[in-house]
Design an enzyme around this catalytic site. Structure first.
Site, PDB file in Angstrom:
ATOM      1  CB  THR A   1      42.065  37.891  36.980  1.00  9.68           C
ATOM      2  OG1 THR A   1      42.058  37.554  35.834  1.00  9.68           O
ATOM      3  CG2 THR A   1      42.140  39.473  37.270  1.00  9.68           C
TER       4      THR A   1
ATOM      5  CB  THR B   1      38.357  38.041  39.217  1.00 18.17           C
ATOM      6  OG1 THR B   1      38.541  36.739  38.688  1.00 18.17           O
ATOM      7  CG2 THR B   1      37.567  37.847  40.650  1.00 18.17           C
TER       8      THR B   1
END
Ligand code: ASP
Length: 306
Positions: free
Chosen positions: A170, A221
């Site tokens: 991410t 993340t």
């Protein structure tokens, strides 16, 4: 007041020597390009909001990261994209989840924030909205890379369980502009082999993304389910605003809580003062920071990089 930009490209099991030098070089170049895009805006006196969107768009287009092009694939082999953006000035926010054909999910999230009365749009409705806004579309295959197809095939062959050695790719960006305003953006393909319309923390305001001029801008993340349960990004801000904690202290406390809940991952955060902090419970996190006089790009933890 001086500006600051911090970005991440996901946390995970990366250690020196465990990823190829090509892959490492590509990721570092991607982080560098994203810093350039955001920095150009901030150094010219532009807004934190514009800067985080610009940085996130570069990372979305870069196949090294799990967002936009190069996203992980769901159980059907399709890229489904989630993103959020938030403006610390007034806590306006926009998010999208389950997009399949919109090239820049973070820009779709910004369109939700600025051109709809809503905060979060999902799946077909989000697609219709983004198309009505005139955003660029691509075929789903445009997002799909051979590496991600192989990763899905491997996971299915292994029984479809989450990989303990996972790299959460991410991407996220947080910034403080010269006027002391903060903003945050996060974009992701989620988790490999996701099913049942699974959505993680990234597009959920307060979980994977949050920005509040009274505290900080935050992007996460990691294992999204745990960051949702910990309301991680908002919790970091609440610890500062209500609990009086400093930025790094609040970030570390939230990560300890995530670990205690059985999750792992990382956080980046910037305060309106320009102070920035990062932290992660995994061996590495793709991350970078830039300010008027300094720039730093890192992958591994401090110990293994020394
Ligand atoms: N947090 C993301 C999610 O759970 C995954 C990641 O960080 O790569 O969807």
């Amino acid at each position: 007041m001086s500006w600051k930009l911090m970005i991440h490209g996901g946390s995970g099991a990366m250690r020196p020597g465990t990823i190829g030098t090509d892959q490492e070089a590509r990721a570092l170049a991607g982080l560098d390009a994203a810093l350039d895009a955001g920095q150009a805006i901030l150094a010219a006196g532009g807004s934190a909001l514009d800067a985080v969107e610009a940085a996130a768009r570069v990372l979305e287009d870069d196949p090294s990261f799990n967002a936009g092009r190069g996203s992980v694939l769901n159980a059907e082999g399709i890229a489904e994209l989630d993103a959020a953006i938030m403006d610390g000035r007034d806590r306006s926010a926009g998010a999208v989840a389950g997009l399949r054909t919109i090239r820049c999910p973070v820009t779709a999230a910004r369109a939700v924030m600025e051109h709809s009365p809503h905060v979060l749009l999902t799946y077909d409705g989000a697609e219709v909205f983004a198309r009505e806004q005139g955003l660029e579309t691509v075929a789903n295959e445009w997002f799909v890379t051979p590496d991600r197809r192989a990763q899905l095939a491997q996971l299915v062959a292994d029984g479809g369980e989450f990989d303990a050695d996972i790299k959460y790719g991410t991407i996220g960006a947080v910034a403080c502009d010269v006027n002391g305003h903060v903003a945050a953006a996060t974009s992701t393909g989620g988790l490999t082999a996701k099913r049942w319309g699974r959505i993680g923390d990234s597009p959920l305001i307060g979980a994977g993304t949050y920005a509040d001029d009274r505290a900080a801008a935050v992007s996460a993340t990691g294992l999204g389910e745990v960051f949702i349960r910990g309301a991680a990004a908002h919790e970091l801000c609440a610890r500062m605003r209500i609990g009086g904690e400093g930025l790094q202290q609040a970030l570390d406390a939230v990560l300890a809580d995530i670990r205690g809940l059985g999750g792992n991952g990382g956080l980046i955060a910037v305060a309106p003062s320009g102070e920035a902090a990062w932290g992660f419970t995994t061996p590495g996190m793709y991350r970078a920071v830039a300010g008027p006089d300094a720039r730093e790009i890192r992958i591994y933890d401090d110990a293994s990089e020394r």
